[in-house]
Design a protein around this motif. Structure first.
Motif, PDB file in Angstrom:
ATOM      1  N   ASN A  91      -6.974   4.264  12.175  1.00 19.07           N
ATOM      2  CA  ASN A  91      -6.201   3.538  11.182  1.00 19.07           C
ATOM      3  C   ASN A  91      -6.092   4.280   9.859  1.00 19.07           C
ATOM      4  O   ASN A  91      -5.150   4.058   9.097  1.00 19.07           O
ATOM      5  CB  ASN A  91      -6.803   2.151  10.966  1.00 19.07           C
ATOM      6  CG  ASN A  91      -6.229   1.139  11.924  1.00 19.07           C
ATOM      7  OD1 ASN A  91      -5.014   1.003  12.016  1.00 19.07           O
ATOM      8  ND2 ASN A  91      -7.075   0.449  12.662  1.00 19.07           N
ATOM      9  N   LEU A  92      -7.039   5.161   9.586  1.00 21.86           N
ATOM     10  CA  LEU A  92      -6.915   6.017   8.413  1.00 21.86           C
ATOM     11  C   LEU A  92      -5.677   6.896   8.536  1.00 21.86           C
ATOM     12  O   LEU A  92      -4.906   7.059   7.574  1.00 21.86           O
ATOM     13  CB  LEU A  92      -8.175   6.874   8.254  1.00 21.86           C
ATOM     14  CG  LEU A  92      -8.141   7.954   7.167  1.00 21.86           C
ATOM     15  CD1 LEU A  92      -7.889   7.331   5.806  1.00 21.86           C
ATOM     16  CD2 LEU A  92      -9.456   8.737   7.171  1.00 21.86           C
ATOM     17  N   LEU A  93      -5.453   7.457   9.720  1.00 21.67           N
ATOM     18  CA  LEU A  93      -4.248   8.261   9.947  1.00 21.67           C
ATOM     19  C   LEU A  93      -2.999   7.402   9.790  1.00 21.67           C
ATOM     20  O   LEU A  93      -2.006   7.831   9.196  1.00 21.67           O
ATOM     21  CB  LEU A  93      -4.293   8.884  11.339  1.00 21.67           C
ATOM     22  CG  LEU A  93      -5.409   9.899  11.594  1.00 21.67           C
ATOM     23  CD1 LEU A  93      -5.409  10.334  13.049  1.00 21.67           C
ATOM     24  CD2 LEU A  93      -5.251  11.108  10.687  1.00 21.67           C
ATOM     25  N   ALA A  94      -3.048   6.182  10.321  1.00 19.09           N
ATOM     26  CA  ALA A  94      -1.898   5.287  10.219  1.00 19.09           C
ATOM     27  C   ALA A  94      -1.618   4.912   8.765  1.00 19.09           C
ATOM     28  O   ALA A  94      -0.454   4.888   8.316  1.00 19.09           O
ATOM     29  CB  ALA A  94      -2.127   4.031  11.057  1.00 19.09           C
ATOM     30  N   LEU A  95      -2.675   4.622   7.994  1.00 16.52           N
ATOM     31  CA  LEU A  95      -2.494   4.258   6.590  1.00 16.52           C
ATOM     32  C   LEU A  95      -1.881   5.397   5.797  1.00 16.52           C
ATOM     33  O   LEU A  95      -0.955   5.198   4.996  1.00 16.52           O
ATOM     34  CB  LEU A  95      -3.842   3.872   5.972  1.00 16.52           C
ATOM     35  CG  LEU A  95      -4.407   2.501   6.337  1.00 16.52           C
ATOM     36  CD1 LEU A  95      -5.818   2.375   5.797  1.00 16.52           C
ATOM     37  CD2 LEU A  95      -3.524   1.397   5.783  1.00 16.52           C
TER      38      LEU A  95
ATOM     39  N   THR B 208     -14.116  -1.935   9.371  1.00 19.65           N
ATOM     40  CA  THR B 208     -13.187  -2.566   8.444  1.00 19.65           C
ATOM     41  C   THR B 208     -12.614  -1.519   7.496  1.00 19.65           C
ATOM     42  O   THR B 208     -13.180  -0.430   7.336  1.00 19.65           O
ATOM     43  CB  THR B 208     -13.866  -3.654   7.591  1.00 19.65           C
ATOM     44  OG1 THR B 208     -14.922  -3.045   6.828  1.00 19.65           O
ATOM     45  CG2 THR B 208     -14.441  -4.771   8.438  1.00 19.65           C
ATOM     46  N   ILE B 209     -11.507  -1.876   6.872  1.00 20.00           N
ATOM     47  CA  ILE B 209     -10.959  -1.081   5.770  1.00 20.00           C
ATOM     48  C   ILE B 209     -10.728  -2.036   4.612  1.00 20.00           C
ATOM     49  O   ILE B 209     -10.109  -3.084   4.774  1.00 20.00           O
ATOM     50  CB  ILE B 209      -9.652  -0.368   6.168  1.00 20.00           C
ATOM     51  CG1 ILE B 209      -9.929   0.616   7.318  1.00 20.00           C
ATOM     52  CG2 ILE B 209      -9.057   0.365   4.975  1.00 20.00           C
ATOM     53  CD1 ILE B 209      -8.707   1.381   7.775  1.00 20.00           C
ATOM     54  N   ARG B 210     -11.249  -1.683   3.444  1.00 20.68           N
ATOM     55  CA  ARG B 210     -11.224  -2.595   2.299  1.00 20.68           C
ATOM     56  C   ARG B 210     -10.713  -1.846   1.073  1.00 20.68           C
ATOM     57  O   ARG B 210     -11.232  -0.760   0.743  1.00 20.68           O
ATOM     58  CB  ARG B 210     -12.621  -3.157   2.063  1.00 20.68           C
ATOM     59  CG  ARG B 210     -12.743  -4.136   0.918  1.00 20.68           C
ATOM     60  CD  ARG B 210     -14.112  -4.783   0.891  1.00 20.68           C
ATOM     61  NE  ARG B 210     -14.239  -5.814   1.935  1.00 20.68           N
ATOM     62  CZ  ARG B 210     -15.307  -6.585   2.085  1.00 20.68           C
ATOM     63  NH1 ARG B 210     -16.353  -6.436   1.280  1.00 20.68           N
ATOM     64  NH2 ARG B 210     -15.342  -7.501   3.041  1.00 20.68           N
ATOM     65  N   LEU B 211      -9.725  -2.412   0.408  1.00 24.47           N
ATOM     66  CA  LEU B 211      -9.152  -1.827  -0.797  1.00 24.47           C
ATOM     67  C   LEU B 211      -9.616  -2.632  -2.009  1.00 24.47           C
ATOM     68  O   LEU B 211      -9.374  -3.842  -2.100  1.00 24.47           O
ATOM     69  CB  LEU B 211      -7.628  -1.840  -0.711  1.00 24.47           C
ATOM     70  CG  LEU B 211      -6.875  -1.287  -1.927  1.00 24.47           C
ATOM     71  CD1 LEU B 211      -7.167   0.195  -2.133  1.00 24.47           C
ATOM     72  CD2 LEU B 211      -5.377  -1.510  -1.769  1.00 24.47           C
ATOM     73  N   TYR B 212     -10.297  -1.953  -2.943  1.00 19.00           N
ATOM     74  CA  TYR B 212     -10.801  -2.602  -4.152  1.00 19.00           C
ATOM     75  C   TYR B 212      -9.843  -2.345  -5.331  1.00 19.00           C
ATOM     76  O   TYR B 212      -9.347  -1.230  -5.500  1.00 19.00           O
ATOM     77  CB  TYR B 212     -12.185  -2.059  -4.522  1.00 19.00           C
ATOM     78  CG  TYR B 212     -13.288  -2.514  -3.604  1.00 19.00           C
ATOM     79  CD1 TYR B 212     -14.104  -3.595  -3.943  1.00 19.00           C
ATOM     80  CD2 TYR B 212     -13.531  -1.868  -2.398  1.00 19.00           C
ATOM     81  CE1 TYR B 212     -15.119  -4.016  -3.111  1.00 19.00           C
ATOM     82  CE2 TYR B 212     -14.547  -2.284  -1.549  1.00 19.00           C
ATOM     83  CZ  TYR B 212     -15.340  -3.352  -1.912  1.00 19.00           C
ATOM     84  OH  TYR B 212     -16.341  -3.773  -1.077  1.00 19.00           O
ATOM     85  N   CYS B 213      -9.629  -3.386  -6.123  1.00 20.85           N
ATOM     86  CA  CYS B 213      -8.822  -3.250  -7.329  1.00 20.85           C
ATOM     87  C   CYS B 213      -9.300  -4.290  -8.356  1.00 20.85           C
ATOM     88  O   CYS B 213     -10.224  -5.065  -8.089  1.00 20.85           O
ATOM     89  CB  CYS B 213      -7.335  -3.417  -7.030  1.00 20.85           C
ATOM     90  SG  CYS B 213      -6.913  -4.954  -6.183  1.00 20.85           S
TER      91      CYS B 213
END
Length: 487
Positions: A184-188, A379-384
């Motif tokens: 999924n890193l490649l997809a992102l 999981t993949i988590r985006l912090y902001c």
């Protein structure tokens, strides 16, 4: 991922721990899912510790079942899976026994996959024995790590195997590349306009890659004491993850396009000057301590470990990539045994905004980051930053979870399952090419040589901690810290 590809999967080391915990469970899950394995596909287990097929199936029932289907085993699916399994009693030290293997597989259909779940010392003898009875034709060979002890021994194995199998027949497996978040890193990156423009030195402040284990060396003391964390984890797993994170967009997802880009990253790694190793490389060894309430022994007292051993069980490195995309961005790599938690993750720390009208909190390091968790939960988590409810403009860290299981009905595929299906179907993109492996060894060897020449002992750390304090100090010099230290 349905297939009509018929196959004969020959598993060397058929009674070994890897076969019981990973390989056969992965094949069962593919079988149970339906359509992933051709109905005609067969599994031939090779071992010498059991007498015949009946005894081997009893062994599989006892040792494999505990590792499959977390919600219980479908007995009908299990019975039909066992029907796929054949057995060949072979002494790998006796080349004449491979005639028996040839006879066992000669009438079985499809491509032959030879999976070497054995020690690396057996790789070359097995390959030569296979060739002596003509079994290197219409075949693929899977090699587990470690592939050599250094560049010279790795080349010796690759040379010998390469005389028997063409490069496109050789599948050097690294199971971290099969994990769903890595895919999924490649997809992102390559499927979304949002991330790729930010994936460069102008917007990325630093990147951390951690593979931490709570376990010690367990029953592998003899092996581990002659290997150490740098060879066991950095040369393969960590550098492969680094190359995936830092690679340029390939022109397609075919095997050589992906691996060409990974190779460019490995060749762009800045060589570490021996005089600087003390500043950019930390090696440690665990002492006794407490993990989850249980007292655990020091590495030096583990079975199989030499007295006064200086083998490292922990490594932390500061790595730089000398190209236009990543020049000046530090990559911090870390791995160790007997650490505070079992975790594998990639942390991409974006730079803070250049000016904030919202207060100092918007300028703090780590306000914006992407965390790709590989284990234990994927999981993949985006912090902001977002405004806290109430009066005033007070900012707080929030996160967006990329919860794939909420969008896709299909369950996540285990890494070994994906990789074994790729072998059967002839997909090489997630396997390590020889030139990648050589580039990784060339970068790692000067560190190994300097540690050996200096004869300095590893820094001690208590089991149940996050390693030597020097690993934290190394990041502090760059104005940052490991993710868990922020809390």
């Amino acid at each position: 991922m349905q297939t009509d590809s018929s196959f004969t999967f020959v598993l060397f080391g058929g009674t070994g721990d890897l076969s019981m915990r990973k390989i056969l469970p992965a094949l069962f899950e593919a079988h149970r899912a339906g359509g992933m394995l051709a109905d005609s596909g067969k599994i031939v287990a090779v071992a010498r510790h059991v007498a015949d097929r009946s005894e081997y199936l009893q062994w599989v029932n006892e040792h494999v079942k505990p590792h499959v289907s977390k919600n219980g085993v479908d007995e009908a699916a299990w019975a039909s899976f066992l029907a796929r399994i054949e057995f060949a009693k072979i002494d790998l030290g006796n080349p004449d026994d491979f005639v028996l293997l040839r006879d066992a597989v000669k009438d079985l259909p499809g491509i032959r996959v030879f999976y070497l779940a054995t020690g690396p010392s057996l790789f070359v003898p097995i390959c030569r024995a296979l060739a002596s009875v003509g079994l290197n034709e219409n075949a693929r060979i899977v090699l587990e790590k470690p592939l050599g002890y250094d560049l010279k021994s790795s080349n010796a194995i690759n040379d010998a195997v390469g005389e028997i199998f063409a490069e496109e027949q050789i599948y050097r497996i690294d199971h971290y590349l099969g994990k769903e978040p890595v895919q999924n890193l490649l997809a992102l990156r390559f499927g979304n306009a949002l991330f790729e423009p930010l994936w460069r030195r102008e917007w990325v402040e630093s990147i951390q890659i951690t593979i931490a284990e709570e376990l010690g060396v367990e029953a592998r003391g003899d092996f581990y004491d002659n290997t150490g964390a740098l060879r066991d984890m950095v040369q393969n797993h960590l550098l492969q993850l680094l190359s995936i994170v830092a690679m340029e967009p390939p022109h397609s997802m075919d095997s050589d396009s992906v691996r060409d880009e990974k190779l460019r990253v490995l060749r762009a790694l800045k060589p570490i000057n021996p005089l600087d190793i003390g500043k950019v490389a930390v090696r440690g060894q665990y002492h006794s301590g407490v993990i989850r309430g249980n007292a655990v022994p020091a590495y030096a007292t583990e079975p199989g470990v030499k007295q006064n051993s200086t083998t490292e069980t922990f490594v932390a490195l500061k790595v730089e990539i000398e190209n236009w995309r990543w020049a000046g961005v530090p990559f911090f790599l870390r791995t160790g045994k007997r650490l505070a938690d079992r975790v594998a993750e990639i942390v991409v720390n974006f730079r803070p905004v250049p000016h904030s009208a919202l207060g100092a909190s918007a300028l703090r390091a780590g306000a914006n980051r992407l965390v790709i968790r590989l284990q234990p939960n994927e999981t993949i988590r985006l912090y902001c930053l977002a405004k806290q409810p109430g009066e005033g403009m007070n900012l707080a860290s929030v996160h967006l979870d990329l919860a794939f299981d909420q969008f896709f009905r299909e369950g996540q595929m285990e890494a070994y399952q994906r990789l074994l299906l790729d072998v059967i179907n002839g997909r090489l993109a997630l396997f390590v090419r020889r030139d990648e492996q050589e580039a990784a060894w060339r970068w790692v060897e000067p560190i190994l040589n300097e540690w050996k020449a200096s004869n300095k002992p590893p820094k001690p750390y208590a089991s149940g901690t996050w390693g030597p304090a020097a690993a934290s100090a190394m990041l502090a010099q760059h104005g940052t810290c490991w993710l868990e230290e922020e809390n």
